[in-house]
Design an enzyme around this catalytic site. Structure first.
Site, PDB file in Angstrom:
ATOM      1  N   LYS A  76       0.873  -1.179   0.000  1.00  0.00           N
ATOM      2  CA  LYS A  76       0.000   0.000   0.000  1.00  0.00           C
ATOM      3  C   LYS A  76       0.910   1.229   0.000  1.00  0.00           C
ATOM      4  O   LYS A  76       1.928   1.253   0.697  1.00  0.00           O
ATOM      5  CB  LYS A  76      -0.880  -0.036   1.253  1.00  0.00           C
ATOM      6  CG  LYS A  76      -1.898   1.089   1.348  1.00  0.00           C
ATOM      7  CD  LYS A  76      -2.817   0.891   2.553  1.00  0.00           C
ATOM      8  CE  LYS A  76      -3.864   1.990   2.673  1.00  0.00           C
ATOM      9  NZ  LYS A  76      -4.769   1.783   3.825  1.00  0.00           N
ATOM     10  N   SER A 151      -9.693   2.047   2.919  1.00  0.00           N
ATOM     11  CA  SER A 151      -8.818   2.794   2.046  1.00  0.00           C
ATOM     12  C   SER A 151      -7.831   1.933   1.267  1.00  0.00           C
ATOM     13  O   SER A 151      -7.219   2.406   0.326  1.00  0.00           O
ATOM     14  CB  SER A 151      -8.034   3.811   2.887  1.00  0.00           C
ATOM     15  OG  SER A 151      -7.237   3.133   3.844  1.00  0.00           O
ATOM     16  N   SER A 175     -10.043  -0.485   7.062  1.00  0.00           N
ATOM     17  CA  SER A 175      -9.486  -0.426   5.703  1.00  0.00           C
ATOM     18  C   SER A 175      -8.779  -1.675   5.205  1.00  0.00           C
ATOM     19  O   SER A 175      -8.354  -1.715   4.049  1.00  0.00           O
ATOM     20  CB  SER A 175      -8.531   0.749   5.575  1.00  0.00           C
ATOM     21  OG  SER A 175      -9.279   1.934   5.504  1.00  0.00           O
TER      22      SER A 175
HETATM   23  N1  GLN Z   1     -13.383   4.447   6.581  1.00  0.00           N
HETATM   24  C1  GLN Z   1     -12.613   4.795   7.735  1.00  0.00           C
HETATM   25  C2  GLN Z   1     -12.145   6.227   7.637  1.00  0.00           C
HETATM   26  O1  GLN Z   1     -12.380   6.803   6.641  1.00  0.00           O
HETATM   27  C3  GLN Z   1     -11.458   3.850   7.922  1.00  0.00           C
HETATM   28  C4  GLN Z   1     -10.298   4.119   7.052  1.00  0.00           C
HETATM   29  C5  GLN Z   1      -9.113   3.273   7.407  1.00  0.00           C
HETATM   30  O2  GLN Z   1      -9.240   2.241   8.059  1.00  0.00           O
HETATM   31  N2  GLN Z   1      -7.941   3.727   6.993  1.00  0.00           N
HETATM   32  O3  GLN Z   1     -11.551   6.743   8.505  1.00  0.00           O
END
Ligand code: GLN
Length: 483
Positions: A76, A151, A175
């Site tokens: 990532k 994400s 995410s």
């Molecule tokens: N959807 C959550 C957020 O926007 C989690 C994102 C994540 O786990 N990086 O914060």
């Protein structure tokens, strides 16, 4: 060749059926051919990959072995990679080449992995759809009109499309698990402190945790083995021995106590997903598990608490991007304030700006007690709920998401609608617990995930349950058409 799992690749390399270099060339060609459809990569690292593959082949020829020796993966794009662009999906870091490797990256490289590239993601890991990337939205290989989740949507889409067997990812509020659910993968968020955060660009430091995304629990075990462990460079890393995850996959589920929280099946859950989760419960009962109804009474407060704490930490973490030291700098600044304002205004996208403003507001004098402190108290209640539940059960099971992957753009005008989709995943981050999502079926051709949660440092238990489930089901073997 591209259909092989990490475990199959390890066996093929050990039996000299193919070399890491051959496999790497096949996958690089596949990425070049197919990735334009899904946009799962921000950078390809062909030269590095071929160099690492050749080196792994030499190590094997010299008698070395290891499940990750010669295994192609991707990172990532928030894990720092020395000399390689590390963008975090943001214009702010489009010109940033990290001066060092993240611990996760260097540990996996030492184990012999081959880095094919850096995967696309929501800008600064803020989001649930991988649409907020400065490099464009990622598409779901199961239906190109739908989001892959976020994400870590680039890592998920790439693995789901069989561009590579596994990838690293991070989970601040879901995410890893949510994109795993949306793309028919297995994804594991480890216990907070299990995997080093050093060199992982911070979003919300008390919630962020790196982990594996792959097709099977067995492959998650292999990749986690290479990622986990104490790191003196990360002050929240925990000095706890790392078990042999692959060796623990075959434990019997006889008598395993599974808690099913009633709050996970309330209004808002797609009834078709509820049915699939019930099927997975029946499957685990056949394997000897015992089901107990439990309650997590404070779950309803978790989303508001998370969406105060995460932006608060983000507003502090992201203050380092000031146009002075690294990252985007505006042209011809008039003075220091103009430099800060325009560099940040141009470098950050709308969702990142929104979160910085919410976080700065929640932390400001006069509001701190009302928002941030209150949210921290809720965080403790959420954790206490889990501690009470784990007195009675060995794991907790429920849906990973209330709905399947939505259409690209469907939630762009309503950020809160997207935040609400995190309802089942963020509690594990607030409590620091490990969680896993695995394939449980399909709704309208879109994958659905079932989530398992375990007590601290019981990643092995999650992987064991998921592996036994996968030996008896075939959802995880389904491949999206066209890939
Ligand atoms: N959807 C959550 C957020 O926007 C989690 C994102 C994540 O786990 N990086 O914060």
């Amino acid at each position: 060749m591209h259909q092989m799992t990490l475990a199959e690749i390890a066996r093929g390399l050990a039996d000299k059926k193919f070399s890491s270099e051959e496999l790497t060339k096949v996958l690089l060609a596949r990425i070049t051919q197919l990735d334009p459809q899904i946009n799962s990569f921000i950078s390809l690292t062909e030269e590095l990959a071929l160099e690492q593959a050749k080196a792994a082949d030499v190590r094997r020829a010299n008698g070395e072995s290891g499940a990750l020796l010669g295994a192609p993966i991707a990172h990532k794009d928030l894990f720092c990679t020395q000399g390689i662009r590390t963008s975090c999906g943001s214009k702010m870091l489009d010109n940033f080449k990290a001066p060092y490797d993240a611990t996760v990256v260097s540990k996996l490289a030492a184990a012999g992995t081959v880095t094919l590239g850096k995967t696309n993601m929501d800008e600064f890991a803020m989001g649930s759809a991988s649409e907020s990337s400065w490099y464009g939205a990622v598409k779901n290989p199961w239906n190109l009109e739908h989001v892959p989740g976020g994400s870590s949507g680039g890592s998920a889409a790439a693995v789901a499309a069989r561009l590579l067997p596994a990838a690293t990812a991070t989970d601040t509020g879901g995410s890893i698990r949510q994109p795993a659910a949306f793309t028919n993968l297995t994804g594991l968020k480890p216990t907070y402190g299990r995997v080093s955060r050093w060199g992982m660009i911070a979003y919300a430091s008390s919630l962020d945790q790196g982990g594996p995304l792959a097709r099977t629990a067995e492959d998650c075990a292999i990749l986690l083995q290479g990622m986990a462990g104490f790191d003196p460079n990360d002050s929240t890393s925990i000095d706890e021995p790392v078990p042999d995850y692959a060796a623990g996959l075959n434990g019997s589920l006889q008598g395993l106590r599974i808690g099913v929280p009633k709050e996970y099946f309330g209004a808002g859950l797609d009834p078709r997903i509820a049915d699939l989760i019930q099927n997975s419960i029946k499957e685990l009962q056949k394997l000897g598990a015992v089901i107990k109804d439990i309650s997590l009474p404070n779950m309803q407060h978790a989303i508001p608490a998370y969406y105060v704490i995460a932006p608060a930490e983000a507003s502090s973490n992201l203050s380092r991007f000031d146009g002075v030291r690294f990252g985007h700098r505006c042209a011809d600044p008039k003075n220091l304030e103009d430099l800060y304002k325009r560099s940040r205004g141009e470098g950050f996208g709308p969702e990142v700006q929104r979160r910085i403003m919410v976080g700065a507001y929640a932390l400001s004098a006069g509001y701190y007690d009302a928002y941030y402190l209150k949210a921290q108290k809720i965080r403790r209640l959420v954790k206490n709920d889990f501690m009470t539940a784990f007195n009675e059960v060995d794991i907790i099971l429920g849906p990973t998401t209330p709905n399947p992957a939505w259409k690209l753009g469907a939630k762009n005008s309503d950020p809160v609608a997207a935040y609400l989709e995190d309802v089942y995943t963020i509690t594990a981050n607030l409590a620091g617990l490990p969680g896993l999502s695995m394939p449980a079926g399909f709704v309208d051709g879109l994958p659905v995930g079932v989530q398992l949660l375990a007590p601290y440092f019981q990643e092995g238990r999650l992987l064991n349950v998921a592996h036994q489930y996968q030996l008896n089901t075939d959802w995880h073997t389904r491949t999206p058409t066209g890939f």
